[in-house]
Write a protein that holds these residues in place. Structure first.
Motif, PDB file in Angstrom:
ATOM      1  N   ALA A 147     -82.830  -1.243 -35.256  1.00  0.00           N
ATOM      2  CA  ALA A 147     -84.121  -0.564 -35.514  1.00  0.00           C
ATOM      3  C   ALA A 147     -84.915  -0.688 -34.058  1.00  0.00           C
ATOM      4  CB  ALA A 147     -84.842  -0.879 -36.694  1.00  0.00           C
ATOM      5  N   ASP A 148     -85.271   0.565 -33.495  1.00  0.00           N
ATOM      6  CA  ASP A 148     -85.953   0.405 -32.336  1.00  0.00           C
ATOM      7  C   ASP A 148     -87.413   0.907 -32.559  1.00  0.00           C
ATOM      8  OD1 ASP A 148     -86.779   0.071 -29.855  1.00  0.00           O
ATOM      9  OD2 ASP A 148     -85.376   1.633 -29.129  1.00  0.00           O
ATOM     10  N   GLU A 149     -88.247   0.049 -32.751  1.00  0.00           N
ATOM     11  CA  GLU A 149     -89.668   0.281 -32.955  1.00  0.00           C
ATOM     12  C   GLU A 149     -89.709   1.518 -34.067  1.00  0.00           C
ATOM     13  OE1 GLU A 149     -91.935  -0.926 -31.472  1.00  0.00           O
ATOM     14  OE2 GLU A 149     -91.559  -1.762 -29.546  1.00  0.00           O
ATOM     15  N   PRO A 150     -89.065   1.103 -35.034  1.00  0.00           N
ATOM     16  CA  PRO A 150     -89.000   2.114 -36.511  1.00  0.00           C
ATOM     17  C   PRO A 150     -90.406   2.418 -36.852  1.00  0.00           C
ATOM     18  CG  PRO A 150     -88.654  -0.097 -36.900  1.00  0.00           C
ATOM     19  CD  PRO A 150     -88.779  -0.210 -35.597  1.00  0.00           C
ATOM     20  N   THR A 151     -91.550   1.551 -36.505  1.00  0.00           N
ATOM     21  CA  THR A 151     -92.778   2.376 -36.909  1.00  0.00           C
ATOM     22  C   THR A 151     -93.700   2.536 -36.016  1.00  0.00           C
ATOM     23  OG1 THR A 151     -93.753  -0.048 -37.039  1.00  0.00           O
ATOM     24  CG2 THR A 151     -92.454   0.676 -39.128  1.00  0.00           C
ATOM     25  N   GLY A 152     -93.311   2.895 -34.623  1.00  0.00           N
ATOM     26  CA  GLY A 152     -93.993   2.942 -33.561  1.00  0.00           C
ATOM     27  C   GLY A 152     -94.824   4.154 -33.574  1.00  0.00           C
ATOM     28  N   ALA A 153     -94.440   5.272 -34.278  1.00  0.00           N
ATOM     29  CA  ALA A 153     -94.867   6.959 -34.247  1.00  0.00           C
ATOM     30  C   ALA A 153     -95.753   6.740 -35.842  1.00  0.00           C
ATOM     31  CB  ALA A 153     -93.661   7.788 -34.163  1.00  0.00           C
ATOM     32  N   LEU A 154     -95.733   5.917 -36.591  1.00  0.00           N
ATOM     33  CA  LEU A 154     -96.331   6.129 -37.763  1.00  0.00           C
ATOM     34  C   LEU A 154     -97.815   5.381 -37.794  1.00  0.00           C
ATOM     35  CD1 LEU A 154     -92.972   5.180 -39.763  1.00  0.00           C
ATOM     36  CD2 LEU A 154     -94.085   7.363 -39.084  1.00  0.00           C
ATOM     37  N   ASP A 155     -98.626   5.726 -38.871  1.00  0.00           N
ATOM     38  CA  ASP A 155     -99.799   5.295 -39.176  1.00  0.00           C
ATOM     39  C   ASP A 155     -99.566   3.830 -39.947  1.00  0.00           C
ATOM     40  OD1 ASP A 155    -100.175   5.740 -42.201  1.00  0.00           O
ATOM     41  OD2 ASP A 155    -100.023   7.793 -41.464  1.00  0.00           O
ATOM     42  N   SER A 156    -100.491   3.042 -40.054  1.00  0.00           N
ATOM     43  CA  SER A 156    -100.564   1.786 -40.794  1.00  0.00           C
ATOM     44  C   SER A 156     -99.943   1.943 -41.976  1.00  0.00           C
ATOM     45  CB  SER A 156    -101.699   1.005 -40.603  1.00  0.00           C
ATOM     46  OG  SER A 156    -102.852   1.611 -41.266  1.00  0.00           O
ATOM     47  N   ASN A 157    -100.503   2.799 -43.044  1.00  0.00           N
ATOM     48  CA  ASN A 157    -100.346   2.833 -44.274  1.00  0.00           C
ATOM     49  C   ASN A 157     -98.326   3.203 -44.556  1.00  0.00           C
ATOM     50  OD1 ASN A 157    -102.691   2.112 -45.375  1.00  0.00           O
ATOM     51  ND2 ASN A 157    -103.361   4.155 -45.551  1.00  0.00           N
ATOM     52  N   THR A 158     -98.182   4.273 -43.621  1.00  0.00           N
ATOM     53  CA  THR A 158     -96.875   4.672 -43.633  1.00  0.00           C
ATOM     54  C   THR A 158     -96.136   3.555 -43.259  1.00  0.00           C
ATOM     55  OG1 THR A 158     -97.756   7.026 -43.345  1.00  0.00           O
ATOM     56  CG2 THR A 158     -95.057   6.763 -42.925  1.00  0.00           C
ATOM     57  N   SER A 159     -96.371   2.754 -41.917  1.00  0.00           N
ATOM     58  CA  SER A 159     -95.513   1.789 -41.551  1.00  0.00           C
ATOM     59  C   SER A 159     -95.304   0.799 -42.737  1.00  0.00           C
ATOM     60  CB  SER A 159     -95.993   1.070 -40.505  1.00  0.00           C
ATOM     61  OG  SER A 159     -96.495   1.879 -39.329  1.00  0.00           O
ATOM     62  N   ASN A 160     -96.265   0.387 -43.513  1.00  0.00           N
ATOM     63  CA  ASN A 160     -95.928  -0.561 -44.353  1.00  0.00           C
ATOM     64  C   ASN A 160     -94.838   0.072 -45.446  1.00  0.00           C
ATOM     65  OD1 ASN A 160     -98.122  -2.555 -43.588  1.00  0.00           O
ATOM     66  ND2 ASN A 160     -99.675  -1.444 -44.601  1.00  0.00           N
ATOM     67  N   GLU A 161     -95.090   1.261 -45.706  1.00  0.00           N
ATOM     68  CA  GLU A 161     -94.025   1.795 -46.748  1.00  0.00           C
ATOM     69  C   GLU A 161     -92.378   1.699 -46.047  1.00  0.00           C
ATOM     70  OE1 GLU A 161     -95.125   5.694 -47.665  1.00  0.00           O
ATOM     71  OE2 GLU A 161     -96.937   5.071 -48.763  1.00  0.00           O
ATOM     72  N   ILE A 162     -92.638   1.794 -44.781  1.00  0.00           N
ATOM     73  CA  ILE A 162     -91.270   1.877 -44.267  1.00  0.00           C
ATOM     74  C   ILE A 162     -90.733   0.448 -44.197  1.00  0.00           C
ATOM     75  CG2 ILE A 162     -90.085   2.175 -42.066  1.00  0.00           C
ATOM     76  CD1 ILE A 162     -90.518   4.723 -43.605  1.00  0.00           C
TER      77      ILE A 162
END
Length: 251
Positions: free
Chosen positions: A168-183
């Motif tokens: 996984a290469d920066e898998p949450t880099g393009a997401l907001d904090s709430n969505t990042s937590n879900e991922i």
């Protein structure tokens, strides 16, 4: 069981020029089957180069990289492509989905390239649809869903080949904090089911979900942390402290 082992890996760009660039100097570490490892470091530290070598997208100048008994050194372009399809899964920052394909067909894509029978593809996708909670979007298109939903589709695409290793290469880099937590919670679940994961990230919050964090500085492994039984917030604080030391040039 050791799944991945890197010994004295060095990567030099423009090796025969007057100004060679040493991206990796002497990388040594191993990853056990079922581990969840985060890799952190400042920009230019060598994180992407290291990930590309593990992903067979690049080759070490010297040293050894061995994944599940297969040396990654000197694979031909065709052999490397075949190895990636059969043994590796990829999740990227910007999802890399094809807008012209439905979400279902995006997930199927690596199996289609491997000429997998349709009945096998259908069998493999069913548990992923349930686990990743993508039932309602499976027949829609990437342009019709949110970024977090697109990343769920990308994770399903990475997992449908039953890879030895998920990169996984920066898998949450393009997401907001709430969505990042879900991922990141999905990654926790995937790892709990036995999937080995290596994640490159600049985010201490993301890295805190891993069981171990490696820090790269000047082309070498500078430090490593194990989470153990620490709560997420305490582990995140430890990661942030190491990163602060790196940024300030500490030894």
């Amino acid at each position: 069981m050791t799944l991945l082992k890197l010994q004295h890996v060095q990567r030099v760009f423009n090796q025969n020029s007057a100004n060679p660039v040493i991206a990796l100097k002497d990388i040594n570490f191993s990853v056990e089957k079922g581990e969840y490892v985060a890799i952190m470091g400042e920009s230019g530290a060598g994180k992407s180069t290291l990930l590309n070598i593990i992903a067979t997208l690049d080759q070490a100048t010297s040293g050894q990289a061995v994944l599940n008994g297969q040396s990654l050194n000197n694979l031909s372009k065709d052999d490397a492509a075949r190895y990636r399809r059969q043994h590796l899964g990829f999740v990227f920052q910007h999802f890399n989905l094809l807008d012209s394909l439905s979400n279902r067909d995006n997930i199927y894509l690596p199996l289609v390239l491997a000429k997998t029978p349709v009945d096998v593809m259908d069998k493999r996708i069913k548990p992923l649809v349930n686990r990743l909670r993508i039932e309602k979007i499976i027949n829609r298109f990437p342009g019709e869903i949110s970024g977090g939903q697109q990343q769920r589709i990308a994770i399903a695409r990475a997992l449908i080949t039953n890879p030895d290793l998920l990169l996984a290469d920066e898998p949450t880099g393009a997401l907001d904090s709430n969505t990042s937590n879900e991922i990141l919670e999905l990654f926790d679940d995937v790892n709990a089911n036995g999937q080995t994961i290596i994640m490159v990230t600049h985010s201490a919050a993301a890295a805190s979900h891993a069981k171990r964090t490696l820090f790269i500085k000047d082309g070498r492994i500078y430090h490593e942390l194990y989470r153990g039984d620490l709560p997420l917030k305490e582990y995140q604080q430890q990661i942030s402290q190491v990163m602060m030391t790196l940024t300030n040039g500490g030894e």
